[in-house]
Design a protein around this motif. Structure first.
Motif, short mmCIF file in Angstrom:
data_model
loop_
_atom_site.label_atom_id
_atom_site.label_comp_id
_atom_site.label_asym_id
_atom_site.label_seq_id
_atom_site.Cartn_x
_atom_site.Cartn_y
_atom_site.Cartn_z
N SER A 449 0.83 -1.21 0.00
CA SER A 449 0.00 0.00 0.00
C SER A 449 0.86 1.26 0.00
N ARG A 450 2.14 1.12 -0.29
CA ARG A 450 3.04 2.27 -0.25
C ARG A 450 2.60 3.41 -1.17
N PRO A 451 2.20 3.14 -2.44
CA PRO A 451 1.77 4.26 -3.28
C PRO A 451 0.57 5.01 -2.70
N LEU A 452 -0.33 4.27 -2.06
CA LEU A 452 -1.50 4.93 -1.45
C LEU A 452 -1.10 5.74 -0.22
N ALA A 453 -0.12 5.23 0.52
CA ALA A 453 0.36 5.96 1.69
C ALA A 453 0.98 7.29 1.27
N GLU A 454 1.67 7.30 0.13
CA GLU A 454 2.28 8.55 -0.34
C GLU A 454 1.21 9.60 -0.65
N VAL A 455 0.06 9.15 -1.15
CA VAL A 455 -1.03 10.08 -1.41
C VAL A 455 -1.59 10.63 -0.10
N ILE A 456 -1.79 9.79 0.88
CA ILE A 456 -2.34 10.24 2.16
C ILE A 456 -1.40 11.24 2.82
N LEU A 457 -0.10 11.01 2.71
CA LEU A 457 0.86 11.93 3.31
C LEU A 457 0.79 13.33 2.68
N LYS A 458 0.30 13.41 1.45
CA LYS A 458 0.15 14.71 0.78
C LYS A 458 -1.27 15.26 0.92
N PHE A 473 -3.55 -4.47 5.12
CA PHE A 473 -3.08 -3.18 4.61
C PHE A 473 -2.05 -2.57 5.56
N SER A 474 -1.21 -3.43 6.14
CA SER A 474 -0.30 -2.95 7.18
C SER A 474 0.74 -1.97 6.67
N SER A 475 1.09 -2.02 5.38
CA SER A 475 2.10 -1.07 4.91
C SER A 475 1.55 0.35 4.88
N LEU A 476 0.23 0.52 4.85
CA LEU A 476 -0.34 1.86 4.93
C LEU A 476 -0.01 2.48 6.28
N THR A 477 -0.25 1.75 7.36
CA THR A 477 0.02 2.28 8.70
C THR A 477 1.51 2.46 8.92
N PHE A 478 2.34 1.62 8.28
CA PHE A 478 3.79 1.76 8.45
C PHE A 478 4.29 3.04 7.78
N TYR A 479 3.93 3.24 6.52
CA TYR A 479 4.45 4.40 5.80
C TYR A 479 3.82 5.71 6.28
N VAL A 480 2.57 5.67 6.68
CA VAL A 480 1.92 6.88 7.19
C VAL A 480 2.27 7.10 8.66
N ASN A 481 2.59 6.01 9.36
CA ASN A 481 2.92 6.04 10.79
C ASN A 481 1.77 6.60 11.62
N ARG A 482 0.59 6.01 11.41
CA ARG A 482 -0.57 6.36 12.22
C ARG A 482 -1.27 5.07 12.63
N ALA A 548 -7.57 7.88 -4.19
CA ALA A 548 -6.53 7.28 -5.04
C ALA A 548 -6.79 5.80 -5.18
N GLU A 549 -6.18 5.22 -6.21
CA GLU A 549 -6.30 3.79 -6.46
C GLU A 549 -4.94 3.25 -6.90
N SER A 550 -4.61 2.08 -6.40
CA SER A 550 -3.35 1.43 -6.78
C SER A 550 -3.44 -0.04 -6.42
N GLY A 551 -3.01 -0.88 -7.34
CA GLY A 551 -2.92 -2.30 -7.05
C GLY A 551 -4.23 -2.96 -6.70
N GLY A 552 -5.36 -2.45 -7.24
CA GLY A 552 -6.66 -3.01 -6.92
C GLY A 552 -7.19 -2.56 -5.58
N GLY A 569 1.96 9.24 -11.71
CA GLY A 569 1.37 7.97 -12.12
C GLY A 569 0.24 7.50 -11.24
N MET A 570 -0.14 8.30 -10.23
CA MET A 570 -1.16 7.88 -9.27
C MET A 570 -2.49 8.55 -9.57
N PRO A 571 -3.55 7.75 -9.79
CA PRO A 571 -4.88 8.36 -9.95
C PRO A 571 -5.29 9.07 -8.67
N VAL A 572 -5.84 10.27 -8.79
CA VAL A 572 -6.27 11.02 -7.61
C VAL A 572 -7.65 11.60 -7.86
N LEU A 573 -8.20 12.18 -6.81
CA LEU A 573 -9.55 12.71 -6.89
C LEU A 573 -9.61 13.95 -7.78
#
Length: 584
Positions: A449-458, A473-482, A548-552, A569-573
């Motif tokens: 979920s790293r690409p999605l985490a990058e979107v949330i950080l922005k 979805f543990s990589s989301l919490t790791f990269y966002v650190n929340r 955002a959407e990535s990897g299904g 390369g990331m779809p966004v709202l």
């Protein structure tokens, strides 16, 4: 990657930030399955290098290197320099060690401690050994370290293997055996290594004693019950609760060792001709390796098992292979010819697929071209079943590198015998693993979920919700650190700890989700795109906005977002905040 990798990394980060190095916690929930020594090296790496995904993998990379060097040294001591080199090559470049160190699990480090214990055991018994007391000390420390990595099996495996060996060699009832092994002092040394953390963990996670032989929803019996009875006894009997694991069919568990030890498994037939008589150092080492392999494979045949559970016997297999390769003979030459043929066929397959997909379009990420076969995911390579013809269009570079590696190896092993062919096979695998690494990069949006985490950080600040299991979805919490709320996720890994006194309330159901989603506070939800309709039914389409959407997978929010900088390369709202992805 999602699942165990990021979850373990986040647990280790929690140790650093909280200062609690005794009780591992995931999302604030006590996670009592494994000893803390599993997390400590990662936490130390974070302290030294900072909190990065690559830093979390340093301890396991070092363990793999150490295991190869240890197996090489063991082989040199037992069989000679050339056999030791071949044994080190065999374990250092085999498929199993590469595959099972791509995920953050303690098995490679456990294997290192068991291999060290076995070598120390044999050296302490060796009549020519000048320092048996030192090796008895190394044996005891290895046993204690093994317990600190994966509980009782870290000591049970080496002890059981050693006892079987002593019975076979008729040394069990000989007083000199125990004088050299020093079991009493060794017991206290191992206890000194392993006991302090277990005592602290028990004191901090009461109740202290429970002999219940069952578990269930809402039941909490403390650390000792879960760690020893549930994780050891009930898991062996396949009665563990919660049952958050599958078991591999026994036939595959045995046969897959030809794959895990590839390319060196082609030399297994040559090991049959080796001498296992304990009349010299080489014979004793081979006999110990045979006891080593036999006990571990039979143990897991009788218990629940995963393919990587047998990793602790890889060094023993590598020692036998190295010994056979050093002796040479017709079976070794035939094995080299088989390896050449297998590598040649695999190279031809890669070249053919590359040629067929060279003009196939590859839009977006690879997830859009994959199939889904959940029934195969019990196997470590089960996701290979998801590959479709179109998905190989995303893997053109890995296919090309793999084809070069395999073709070069096929030609070299066809032309050469002996050491040159072994070195060529090792180099072939090194290059092939680079192709595998390139493929993992392509799969990153699907596995992580790293690409999605990058979107949330922005994006504007908001609280996180993950659909179902925290691990998913543990990589989301790791990269966002929340921390995150878990929607309908009170099961599997975190269920037991969630019933502990004082556990945080991080689990929500559909009713509470709908209530939170309607609040003025912003929430972000990660879920699979396939479940989008379910959430539209829950909240109504007007309150569900795709970020955002990535990897299904999707990131959804409950309030429209203003335009913000997007990841390349990331779809966004889109600016109007409606449920459709912005055109790139």
């Amino acid at each position: 990657m999602d699942d165990v990798d990021a979850a373990v990394a986040q647990i280790s980060r929690n140790m650093v930030t909280s200062g609690d190095w005794v009780t591992p916690r995931a999302d604030g929930i006590a996670f009592l399955e494994k000893p803390a020594m599993f997390y400590w090296p990662i936490a130390v790496a974070f302290k030294v290098f900072g909190v990065y995904d690559w830093a979390a993998r340093i301890p396991f990379a070092l363990s793999a290197i150490g295991l190869a060097c240890l197996t090489c040294a063991f082989g040199m001591w037992a069989f000679g320099r050339r056999a030791g080199l071949y044994a080190g090559l065999s374990i250092g470049t085999c498929v199993g060690l590469f595959l099972f160190t791509r995920i953050v699990i303690p098995d490679v480090t456990l294997t290192l401690t068991i291999a060290l214990a076995m070598w120390a055991f044999l050296r302490a018994l060796d009549e020519e050994e000048a320092h048996p007391r030192f090796w008895a000390f190394v044996l005891a420390v290895s046993l204690g370290a093994g317990v600190m990595l994966k509980s009782l099996i870290g000591a049970v495996f080496p002890i059981a293997i050693g006892v079987i060996y002593l019975f076979v060699t008729k040394q069990f009832f000989v007083g000199r055996t125990w004088k050299r092994l020093r079991p009493i002092s060794g017991f206290f040394i191992a206890l000194l290594v392993a006991a302090p953390w277990h005592i602290l963990a028990a004191l901090r996670n009461p109740p202290y004693f429970s002999l219940a032989l069952h578990g269930g929803p809402g039941e909490y019996h403390g650390f000792l019950w879960f760690y020893f009875i549930n994780e050891q006894v009930l898991r062996f009997l396949n009665l563990r609760y919660p049952r958050d694991y599958n078991t591999v069919p026994r036939v595959w568990f045995w046969l897959f060792h030809f794959l895990w030890l590839f390319p060196w498994s082609v030399y297994f037939p040559a090991t049959v001709k080796l001498s296992f008589k304990p009349v010299d150092r080489a014979g004793r080492a081979r006999l110990l390796a045979l006891c080593w392999i036999g006990f571990i494979l039979i143990f897991f045949t009788l218990s629940t098992t995963q393919e990587y559970y047998s990793m602790p016997c890889y060094p023993a297999m590598a020692l036998l292979l190295g010994s056979a390769m050093a002796e040479g003979g017709d079976w070794i030459r035939r094995g080299t010819r088989v390896l050449s043929a297998v590598a040649g066929c695999a190279a031809l397959a890669c070249i053919t697929i590359f040629f067929l997909v060279r003009n196939v379009p590859a839009p977006g990420d690879i997830s859009s071209a994959l199939g889904h076969h959940p029934s195969a995911y019990t196997l470590s390579l089960g996701h290979m079943m998801d590959l479709t013809f179109d998905s190989f269009a995303y893997l053109r570079l890995p296919l090309l590198v793999a084809a070069i590696a395999l073709a070069s190896g096929a030609i070299a092993t066809a032309r050469w015998d002996g050491m040159r062919s072994f070195l060529a096979a090792a180099l072939m695998m090194v290059l092939f693993y680079h192709a595998a690494r390139l493929a993992l990069v392509v799969f990153d949006p699907f596995l992580s979920s790293r690409p999605l985490a990058e979107v949330i950080l922005k994006s504007p600040d908001g609280k996180l919700i993950v659909d179902h299991n925290y691990w998913t979805f543990s990589s989301l919490t790791f990269y966002v650190n929340r921390k995150a709320l878990n929607l309908n996720g009170r099961y599997f890994n975190l269920e037991y700890g969630s019933y502990a006194p004082g556990a945080p309330d991080v689990f929500i159901d559909d009713t509470r989700f709908k209530s939170l989603w309607s609040e003025p506070e912003r929430y972000y939800l990660e879920a699979y795109r396939a479940n989008l309709q379910r959430f539209e039914d829950l909240t109504g389409p007007n309150d569900l906005h795709i970020v955002a959407e990535s990897g299904g997978k999707l990131i959804l929010t409950n309030h429209p977002l203003p335009h913000f900088g997007k990841v390349e390369g990331m779809p966004v709202l889109s600016a109007n905040g409606k449920n459709r992805l912005a055109k790139q």
